[in-house]
Design an enzyme around this catalytic site. Structure first.
Site, PDB file in Angstrom:
ATOM      1  N   ASP A 235       6.925  -3.889  -3.616  1.00 43.08           N
ATOM      2  CA  ASP A 235       6.743  -4.527  -4.727  1.00 43.08           C
ATOM      3  C   ASP A 235       5.917  -3.820  -5.621  1.00 43.08           C
ATOM      4  O   ASP A 235       5.213  -2.903  -5.258  1.00 43.08           O
ATOM      5  CB  ASP A 235       6.164  -6.102  -4.337  1.00 43.08           C
ATOM      6  CG  ASP A 235       6.123  -6.770  -5.628  1.00 43.08           C
ATOM      7  OD1 ASP A 235       7.151  -6.978  -6.262  1.00 43.08           O
ATOM      8  OD2 ASP A 235       4.992  -7.610  -6.080  1.00 43.08           O
TER       9      ASP A 235
ATOM     10  N   ASP B 170       2.661  -8.426  -2.336  1.00 42.22           N
ATOM     11  CA  ASP B 170       1.401  -9.376  -2.391  1.00 42.22           C
ATOM     12  C   ASP B 170       1.408 -10.769  -2.481  1.00 42.22           C
ATOM     13  O   ASP B 170       0.626 -11.611  -2.329  1.00 42.22           O
ATOM     14  CB  ASP B 170       0.680  -9.029  -3.719  1.00 42.22           C
ATOM     15  CG  ASP B 170       1.399  -9.382  -4.885  1.00 42.22           C
ATOM     16  OD1 ASP B 170       2.502  -9.102  -5.235  1.00 42.22           O
ATOM     17  OD2 ASP B 170       0.696  -9.990  -5.792  1.00 42.22           O
TER      18      ASP B 170
ATOM     19  N   ASP C 148       4.339  -5.141  -9.314  1.00 41.69           N
ATOM     20  CA  ASP C 148       3.131  -5.891  -9.772  1.00 41.69           C
ATOM     21  C   ASP C 148       2.490  -6.429  -8.901  1.00 41.69           C
ATOM     22  O   ASP C 148       2.768  -7.332  -8.012  1.00 41.69           O
ATOM     23  CB  ASP C 148       3.762  -7.034 -10.632  1.00 41.69           C
ATOM     24  CG  ASP C 148       4.504  -6.624 -11.920  1.00 41.69           C
ATOM     25  OD1 ASP C 148       4.120  -5.752 -12.805  1.00 41.69           O
ATOM     26  OD2 ASP C 148       5.778  -7.268 -12.116  1.00 41.69           O
TER      27      ASP C 148
END
Length: 347
Positions: free
Chosen positions: A30, A228, A32
């Site tokens: 990922d 995250d 961001d």
């Protein structure tokens, strides 16, 4: 030996005797909250990814953010010190475009609520971007872009009310930025949903279209999802039957992890992307119904987590706490109170 994704219901974080760069051939990262936040690289990301690449691991960047085309994301990564090509970036706009291309004839018009990322993804699939219902689109696609406001949301609402198929790139409620956490595409989708009473078809993580797009574009044989967010990255890995690494550089907190249902439990956890470069201690059963890891022992008793031991790495303590908390949650159906134990670890 490394645990594999064949575990249907995880009750403890996994262990790996090998660094994850050796145990897996491709990291599906990922962006961001993992590699960058807004215009800045996250601490340790650049050097960790450079080391992972040097070890022979392929790096692919998989993001639910549909606002920017892969070439723009690749340029941004390269500027940050993470060399990347457009083919290394897979976004939810591409997954949404594939979903639409399988529904519509080539050359069909699609009402776009979003930015350049969606426009280029549609063009790649032979679909044409329009911006108003008056242009007679055959479907609506919605993805995050900072420019989206009331006029665009209203136009989407009119089109959805008219019965056009509606595909959302993703429904992330928030997005990390350099200044903090901001509303994501999920909030914009919610506005159209509230106005129309219609549910969109969602293409991005954690749903299957995104996993399929990622596999088709990377050809990964032993992938590791790195993210995250529990509700997109980790659940997406769970749905795809692949292993995952959760890093704590974005939106998820240790307290949220302790209360995670089965589909939100990562295989591994680490403070940041340095976790790719290391082995991961395994959790083992301890006497008295507890769970041990790296010198810590965690026990869930009367709805409260208790932590003992003096391990050197607080993340091993969190691994032990996860095992105790998840086991208790599965048995009793209620989260346990881990506040004191987390505070003892400095979380």
């Amino acid at each position: 030996m490394t645990e594999t994704a064949t575990t249907v219901r995880r009750t403890a974080p996994g262990g790996s005797e090998l660094p994850l760069t050796e145990a897996y051939d491709t990291a599906l990262l990922d962006l961001d909250g993992v590699v960058y936040a807004g215009p800045h690289a996250i601490e340790y990301a650049v050097e960790s990814l450079d080391a992972a690449r040097g070890s022979g691991m392929r790096l692919a960047y998989v993001t639910n953010n549909a606002s920017r085309p892969p070439r723009v994301v690749a340029e941004h990564l390269t500027e940050l010190g993470v060399p990347a090509e457009p083919a290394d970036v897979i976004n939810s706009a591409q997954a949404a475009a594939r979903v639409l291309a399988e529904k519509l004839p080539a050359g069909s018009k699609v009402l776009v609520v979003g930015g350049l990322g969606l426009e280029e993804a549609l063009a790649e699939r032979g679909l044409v971007t329009v911006r108003t219902l008056a242009e007679e689109p055959l479907a609506v696609v919605q993805g995050f872009d900072a420019s989206v406001g009331w006029p665009q949301l209203a136009e989407a609402s009119y089109a959805v009310q008219a019965g056009l198929p509606w595909v959302a790139s993703n429904t992330d409620v928030t997005v990390p930025t350099a200044r903090g956490i901001a509303p994501g595409n999920g909030m914009l989708v919610a506005a159209v949903r509230a106005a129309t009473g219609v549910e969109p078809e969602v293409a991005g993580k954690p749903l299957p279209p995104m996993h399929r797009e990622t596999v088709l574009r990377t050809g990964a044989k032993r992938p590791l999802v790195v993210g995250d967010r529990l509700d997109t990255d980790i659940e997406g890995a769970f749905n795809g039957g692949v292993d995952s690494l959760l890093v704590f550089t974005g939106v998820t907190t240790p307290a949220q992890l302790l209360a995670a249902p089965a589909e939100h439990r990562p295989t591994y956890l680490a403070a940041d992307l340095r976790g790719l470069l290391t082995a991961h201690a395994a959790v083992t059963a301890a006497t008295g119904g507890g769970f041990g890891c790296g010198g810590f022992v965690a026990v869930a008793q009367d709805g409260v987590l208790r932590l003992e031991g003096d391990g050197a790495d607080r993340w091993d303590g969190l691994r032990a706490l996860c095992a105790a908390a998840w086991t208790a949650l599965d048995a009793d159906g209620e989260p346990v109170d881990g506040r004191k134990a987390l505070a003892e670890l400095g979380f």
